[in-house]
Design an enzyme around this catalytic site. Structure first.
Site, mmCIF file in Angstrom:
data_model
loop_
_atom_site.group_PDB
_atom_site.id
_atom_site.type_symbol
_atom_site.label_atom_id
_atom_site.label_comp_id
_atom_site.label_asym_id
_atom_site.label_seq_id
_atom_site.Cartn_x
_atom_site.Cartn_y
_atom_site.Cartn_z
ATOM 1 N N GLY A 227 57.799 22.981 26.139
ATOM 2 C CA GLY A 227 58.677 21.871 25.187
ATOM 3 C C GLY A 227 58.004 20.380 25.099
ATOM 4 O O GLY A 227 57.903 19.779 24.014
ATOM 5 N N GLU A 250 43.673 25.764 24.285
ATOM 6 C CA GLU A 250 43.852 26.910 24.585
ATOM 7 C C GLU A 250 44.923 27.691 23.620
ATOM 8 O O GLU A 250 44.436 28.700 23.190
ATOM 9 C CB GLU A 250 44.290 26.791 26.011
ATOM 10 C CG GLU A 250 44.584 28.352 26.694
ATOM 11 C CD GLU A 250 45.006 28.453 28.234
ATOM 12 O OE1 GLU A 250 44.082 28.379 28.986
ATOM 13 O OE2 GLU A 250 46.174 28.426 28.316
#
Length: 453
Positions: A227, A250
């Site tokens: 988050g 990524e």
């Protein structure tokens, strides 16, 4: 180009049911169940129906994004039947691990293609989801190229499960041809599992503000899982005047859609120009719809995306990741809580090191200063030393910025006492005196430490 008639005939010849695919699993075999949103659904359920006859099966996956745990896990009770291993834990892997059914494979994510292709244990059958075949006989791997070509090259048998909901991912090596697989299963087209970002807390927002204040226009951004990195991306999109943000990451997450819709994600960088580069994606349906056949989104193998030298070649690279605990030496644990595996090494170290090699680059490892224990008391996440069993994800030699709600500490090139002082300054005030005492006890906080020459 293959003739339509020959493609249709080949497709029909290779088309089997999920039950038939599951029947090909023999005892004492090693199976790969796919990565990310490509984790199989119907074949998993079919294999679960054979639970009572299974013996010596190992099922491997990497950060599987699913609606529920594997059906075959739910249907079995013994590792003598089926055991599981993961190269990056998801929430369901953690549950299986607590039950003593799943083990972590410690690897750098960028090494996995080489490992799957060359390891002596091998993969007997690779099962994974793909998009429906196109007119040229190609199946799109969806938004998770990552290490899949290592799996494909290393597997003795390849069986794909077609899902009409799989986004078409543009990019490098995203297609697998019908003539390169053994069998096709037409799945039940289950909607992809979503990973909605958690709502940002007030502490998250304070941490994010310290990072956003240090990011400049014309930066290339990597956001990690969780988050907090998402909060930073959203703040860049909605609360800053920063422009021309590029993506080389990524994991592709919803925050990049926020940046695009704010007119800030441009892809205007010297490497992979015009492309938001990623190796796998996880987020909401909004993210998957954004990726679907979108030319700005570029999926590529993890051994390229996470390559330290590629990252380092991009000017003003900014890496943002979460961590779990930091000690006064600057060692960072981002994957375990003591002995309990939480996630995985992934590419954090690659991006931390690559960002340092980048001209004007910087990396940020972010954590709240404390966590609340089950009894309601608080524990400092900046500790004298890492907890017993904690895994060093980023060694002290690589650490750049550590960020809490109390500030950002740049540890690069700092001596041991300077690091301790900087980290204590961003620890929670209630714990600073105890940290000073611990630093004195450990010999890194002495009057002689601060001598100037």
């Amino acid at each position: 180009m293959y003739k339509v008639s020959s493609l249709a005939e080949e497709y029909k010849r290779k088309l089997i049911t999920a039950d038939q695919a599951a029947a090909m699993v023999q005892n004492n075999t090693r199976i790969h169940f796919g990565l990310g949103c490509g984790s199989v659904v119907d074949i998993d359920a079919a294999l679960a129906k054979r639970a009572d006859e299974l013996e010596g099966i190992e099922i491997i996956s990497t950060v599987a994004i699913r609606h529920e745990p594997f059906k075959v896990y739910q249907a079995t009770t013994s590792n003598d039947q089926v055991r599981f291993a993961s190269a990056h834990f998801s929430n369901f892997d953690r549950k299986m691990c607590k039950d003593g059914r799943c083990w972590y494979i410690p690897m750098l994510f960028n090494e996995l293609p080489f490992y799957w292709k060359n390891n002596e244990c091998g993969i007997d059958i690779a099962f994974f989801q793909v998009a429906p075949m196109d007119s040229h006989g190609n199946f799109n791997l969806g938004p998770q190229v990552a290490d899949m070509w290592g799996v494909i090259k290393g597997a003795k048998k390849i069986i794909v499960e077609v899902n009409e909901n799989m986004p078409i991912a543009q990019g490098h090596q995203t297609q697998l041809n019908l003539y390169g697989i053994d069998y096709v299963v037409e799945g039940s087209n289950t909607p992809l599992a979503e990973l909605p970002p958690k709502a940002a807390t007030e502490i998250d927002k304070k941490i994010a503000a310290h990072v956003v204040d240090r990011i400049r226009s014309h930066s290339t951004l990597q956001l990690g899982i969780g988050g907090l990195p998402n909060c930073i991306g959203q703040m860049l999109a909605t609360e800053s005047d920063i422009r021309n943000i590029n993506a080389h990451t990524e994991m592709f997450v919803d925050a990049y859609v926020d940046l695009f819709e704010a007119g800030k994600l441009t892809g205007n960088k010297p490497v992979d120009r015009g492309k938001a580069l990623y190796t796998f994606a996880g987020g909401t349906k909004r993210l998957y719809d954004f990726i679907d056949d979108n030319p700005i989104c570029c999926s590529a193998p993890v051994d390229y995306v996470n390559n330290v030298n590629v990252i380092g070649s991009i000017k003003r690279f900014v890496s943002v990741n979460s961590c779990i605990q930091v000690d006064l030496y600057g060692q960072v644990c981002s994957e375990s809580a003591g002995h309990q595996q939480i996630s995985g090494t992934g590419g954090q170290l690659d991006f931390v090191m690559g960002a340092y090699l980048s001209d004007d680059g910087q990396s940020f490892l972010c954590t709240p200063s404390t966590r609340t224990l089950p009894d309601g008391s608080k524990e400092s996440l900046i500790a004298p030393i890492l907890s017993p069993g904690a895994i060093v994800t980023t060694p002290r030699t690589a650490t750049n910025y550590i960020v809490t709600e109390y500030g950002a500490a740049d540890l690069k090139g700092k001596s041991t006492w300077e690091r301790a002082e900087l980290l204590i300054n961003i620890a929670h005030p209630d714990f600073r005196e105890d940290l000073i005492k611990a630093a004195e006890k450990n010999g890194i906080w002495k009057q002689t430490s601060k001598c100037t020459f």
